[in-house]
Enzyme design. Structure first.
Site, PDB file in Angstrom:
ATOM      1  N   SER A 126       0.812  -1.216   0.000  1.00 40.15           N
ATOM      2  CA  SER A 126       0.000   0.000   0.000  1.00 40.15           C
ATOM      3  C   SER A 126       0.848   1.269   0.000  1.00 40.15           C
ATOM      4  CB  SER A 126      -0.938   0.023   1.212  1.00 40.15           C
ATOM      5  OG  SER A 126      -0.228   0.274   2.398  1.00 40.15           O
ATOM      6  N   LYS A 154       1.390   3.992   7.385  1.00 44.31           N
ATOM      7  CA  LYS A 154       0.662   4.874   6.489  1.00 44.31           C
ATOM      8  C   LYS A 154       1.157   6.316   6.669  1.00 44.31           C
ATOM      9  CE  LYS A 154      -2.352   1.951   4.669  1.00 44.31           C
ATOM     10  NZ  LYS A 154      -1.663   0.738   5.132  1.00 44.31           N
TER      11      LYS A 154
END
Length: 238
Positions: free
Chosen positions: A159, A197
């Site tokens: 991701s 993230k």
């Protein structure tokens, strides 16, 4: 066996040392290979050291020694090898946060390493269980680490691939409980799942943003997210 870029850098260093008696600077290496970041040069240098083609000389800035050249290249006593052609090159370089870039680490001056505890895996994709216990240690260049406590995590998922973080990479994290908007962080969500993230603060909410359009941005209340650390470096095995 060397990659094409590793070979080009090795021949460029050898040619410069034959011509001037000193190795080129990071900036000169970057320009010669048409790289956008000095971090890419560091990765190539590290690979050449690991493969026994060059050696760092401790306690002297920019001091390296070419030990051998690739097969089918000019011998060490020959005239300088030609400078490699300047071609486009797009390395996978981690950007970390979006602040002004810091100077490249001075690994030529100091080849020591520092042990950092490896604490398991971190999800760069669907969140996984919270950070595990200390499993073993990994060696890091001291210039990669600043002040404070650090730990390492193995990345699982893709991701964050557009930030240069790939599945299987090892990220170096500075332990902290707060971060700036735009930092790449280790976030513990509702005390159950951990993920890597980019942090975005939007009013009274916190967004955990992926660097891959295939993954959605997740929005949380501040009490649902605990910052466990901020990204400061990356180690990749080839």
């Amino acid at each position: 066996m060397l990659t094409q870029k590793q070979k080009e850098l090795l021949l460029f260093i050898h040619a410069r040392m034959q011509d001037e008696g000193v190795p080129p600077s990071f900036d000169e290496m970057r320009d010669a290979l048409d790289l956008k970041s000095k971090s890419g040069i560091h990765r190539l240098i590290t690979a050449l050291v690991e493969r026994g083609f060059i050696r760092r000389l401790p306690h002297r800035a920019r001091a390296i020694e070419v030990i051998k050249l690739p097969e089918n290249s000019a011998p060490m006593v020959s005239a300088p090898a030609p400078e490699p052609p300047r071609r486009g090159f797009q390395p996978s370089v981690i950007e970390g946060d979006k602040r002004s870039p810091e100077p490249a680490p001075s690994y030529f001056a100091d080849a020591r390493t520092v042990s950092v505890p490896l604490m398991g895996r971190i999800a760069a994709g669907v969140p996984i269980s919270a950070i595990q216990n200390h499993s073993n240690d990994i060696a890091c260049p001291p210039d990669m680490l600043g002040s404070g406590e650090h730990y390492a995590l193995e990345v699982k998922g893709d991701s964050m691939i557009e930030a240069g973080i790939h599945d299987g990479d090892t990220v170096i994290i500075r332990r902290c409980h707060s971060a700036d908007n735009g930092d790449i962080v280790v976030a513990l969500v509702e005390q159950e799942e951990a993920t890597l993230k980019r942090l975005r603060k939007k009013g009274s909410t916190i967004a955990l943003e992926a660097a891959n359009p295939a993954f959605e941005t997740r929005i949380f209340r501040p009490d649902q997210v605990d910052i466990q650390g901020r990204l400061v470096g990356l180690i990749r095995k080839y």
